[in-house]
Design a protein around this motif. Sequence first.
Motif, PDB file in Angstrom:
ATOM      1  N   UNK B 107       0.839  -1.200   0.000  1.00 20.12           N
ATOM      2  CA  UNK B 107       0.000   0.000   0.000  1.00 20.12           C
ATOM      3  C   UNK B 107       0.875   1.251   0.000  1.00 20.12           C
ATOM      4  N   UNK B 110       2.516   1.706  -3.364  1.00 18.34           N
ATOM      5  CA  UNK B 110       1.569   2.161  -4.377  1.00 18.34           C
ATOM      6  C   UNK B 110       1.243   3.637  -4.205  1.00 18.34           C
ATOM      7  N   UNK B 181       0.012   1.873 -16.691  1.00 24.96           N
ATOM      8  CA  UNK B 181      -0.986   2.817 -16.207  1.00 24.96           C
ATOM      9  C   UNK B 181      -2.339   2.651 -16.893  1.00 24.96           C
ATOM     10  N   UNK B 185      -6.179   3.248 -15.593  1.00 26.42           N
ATOM     11  CA  UNK B 185      -7.029   4.299 -16.144  1.00 26.42           C
ATOM     12  C   UNK B 185      -8.367   3.736 -16.596  1.00 26.42           C
ATOM     13  N   UNK B 188     -10.398   3.491 -13.596  1.00 25.29           N
ATOM     14  CA  UNK B 188     -10.916   4.794 -13.201  1.00 25.29           C
ATOM     15  C   UNK B 188     -12.191   5.131 -13.964  1.00 25.29           C
ATOM     16  N   UNK B 189     -12.113   4.893 -15.245  1.00 25.27           N
ATOM     17  CA  UNK B 189     -13.271   5.202 -16.076  1.00 25.27           C
ATOM     18  C   UNK B 189     -14.466   4.390 -15.611  1.00 25.27           C
ATOM     19  N   UNK B 190     -14.176   3.174 -15.150  1.00 27.26           N
ATOM     20  CA  UNK B 190     -15.261   2.339 -14.639  1.00 27.26           C
ATOM     21  C   UNK B 190     -15.697   2.738 -13.239  1.00 27.26           C
ATOM     22  N   UNK B 192     -13.732   3.255 -10.324  1.00 30.35           N
ATOM     23  CA  UNK B 192     -13.028   2.813  -9.132  1.00 30.35           C
ATOM     24  C   UNK B 192     -12.101   3.928  -8.658  1.00 30.35           C
ATOM     25  N   UNK B 193     -11.999   4.111  -7.354  1.00 33.74           N
ATOM     26  CA  UNK B 193     -11.040   5.069  -6.802  1.00 33.74           C
ATOM     27  C   UNK B 193      -9.671   4.424  -6.710  1.00 33.74           C
ATOM     28  N   UNK B 194      -8.740   5.096  -6.032  1.00 31.68           N
ATOM     29  CA  UNK B 194      -7.406   4.514  -5.870  1.00 31.68           C
ATOM     30  C   UNK B 194      -7.471   3.168  -5.153  1.00 31.68           C
ATOM     31  N   UNK B 195      -8.258   3.165  -4.076  1.00 33.12           N
ATOM     32  CA  UNK B 195      -8.343   1.967  -3.256  1.00 33.12           C
ATOM     33  C   UNK B 195      -8.905   0.809  -4.064  1.00 33.12           C
ATOM     34  N   UNK B 198      -6.544  -0.329  -6.788  1.00 39.10           N
ATOM     35  CA  UNK B 198      -5.402  -1.033  -6.198  1.00 39.10           C
ATOM     36  C   UNK B 198      -5.757  -2.485  -5.922  1.00 39.10           C
ATOM     37  N   UNK B 200      -8.489  -4.268  -6.960  1.00 43.31           N
ATOM     38  CA  UNK B 200      -9.138  -5.079  -7.997  1.00 43.31           C
ATOM     39  C   UNK B 200      -8.326  -5.181  -9.272  1.00 43.31           C
TER      40      UNK B 200
END
Lengths: 325, 291
Positions: B107, B110, B181, B185, B188-190, B192-195, B198, B200
């Motif tokens: 963590x 990351x 990356x 990305x 993100x578009x789907x 999801x946040x950072x957590x 990270x 999934x």
Amino acid sequence: MAVTDKTADPAPAAAGTSRRPRRRRTFGGRNLAFWYFVGPFLLGLIIFTYIPVGWSAYLSLFDARNTVTPTSDDFVGFDNYVTMLTNADFRRSLITFSVFAAIIVPITFASSLGLALAVNKVRIMRAFFRSVFFLPFACSYVVASLVWKMSIFAGVRYGMANTVLGWFGIENIPWLFGNDPPWFWLVIATLRLWIQCGFYMILFIAALQQIPEHLYEAAYVDGAKPGWQTFWHITLPQLRASSVAVLMLVLIAAYQAFDEFWNLLPNSGNVPYARTPLIYLFHTSLGTSQDLGRGSAGALILALLIAIVTLLQGKILGFGKPEGR
Amino acid sequence: MVSTQHRPKPVGYKAGVGSRASRIANFIGLCVIAAVFLIPFYLIVRNALSTTEDITAPGWMWFPTEIQWGNVAELFNDEKVPMARSLLNSAVVSVLTTVGTLFLCTTAGYGLARIPYRHADKVFYAILATLMVPSAITFLPSFVMVSSLGWVSDLRGLIIPTLFNGFVAFLCRQYFLSFPKELEEAARVDGLGYWGSFWRIVIPNSKGFLAAIAVITFVTSWNSFLWPLVIGRSSDSWTVQVALSTFLTAQTVNLPQLFMAAAVAILPLVFVFLFLQRFLVQGVAQTGLKG
């Protein structure tokens, strides 16, 4: 080790199809995200590294025996440092370390490189050889000490080394007891070599496989003879980065020698002729005297020495430049 | 640099591949060295399954006169030696250390690699600075801390201070910097946040790296001696290494029992070496990138 990722992650701005409302990534939200990723680790590092080192530096200024919270009456300034630096035992332990490093660093370097070259060259059973040489890494220093002390270098007739010498009519040698002649260095050096040689061999094999084939082809075309010539002019220069890394790792590991000295030598390694710095610190601070003040001063001196040696070695060997490897 | 011309490639012209004779000499040399490297393992097994009389016999005996399987039971039934307890301690300590280190360091790595934050550099340098001080030197300061927390002779004292490994965090950061990356990305578009991305996306796609770090952490933890020796003051908090050492430096030793204990102590790691060697080799190669 460059830190060059300031521009990382241009967070996608489009959030049209979001199912989660909290996805708005403001600067504050990102800060928060950073802290829940890095925060726990950093907190632990502060509690278990930064505070202890600071506390230890504080203790080193006090006459702190049997206590971690000395009172102001016990303040002694830099006396502990003076005592440690003028202490013959502590200085002798630094010499012991230097002897040990002078033996173990070149031997480990040469043998692990030699093994890597040989394993890289062999065409059959390569995985087998690699595994066999790497297997000792599964042994702890305690287990290896046990075998070395009780079986291979047992000072009695049934010890393996003495058995073999006996076949040639040589008398039993008390390998580990006594300092004259210092046979124990042979025991200690072979033990460490056996454990760590395969580990560094793996590093060298990985590096050898990175050397582009065309360099050798070009050398061949230019008439270089395989063997020493290509080794000196191609292989060794190409291994420069890994060689520096291996030298530093072996040296730092040697500085911290503790386990095998503790387990092999009489009196838990607390013998004047072969006390390593860590053994000395252990006995000073956690032995009968429990002198945490002096122990802390010694630990800080040692840490400083290691830092200096590491930096110097890095400078001399050209390591630590931007993107050192 | 010599220029590479387009000429017929000499087949098999690699580092040090020489004549047939030199290859045979190389092979024989490797066989001899391999045999020497295996001697200590042979001695552990031979001595563990022998009687004291066999081991100390005046003439060298390559094999015990009769294999003593009873030595196993004898070791675990000996009340003076808390072997079962120390094995359990080692297992608990090594597994929890591995899991904890992996969680905290991935963590942190990351976060440092991927989340843009003004002071990220400062945090990173604060972690790098701890690499300058070898962990073995900090045993005394850490002991001071652990003893004031009351964790001496306690598994918490054995595990928790070792979890915040600056070097592993550094390795993780370097690894995540090179993680593609585009995958994240897409996540993100789907939405999801950072957590989320990270756990999934990044973690499921980093199994090889994680296995390498995990195996190397496990081996290091199982074999470590100095810290468990400092913290394990009472016998019920001994790890297997401390128990072995105590056993080894005792006044009277029962040789077969001692070697049986050593055999038991390396058994888990021999399994790791047999089945997870690929990850271990990878882990070593990654560890060596330090310097």
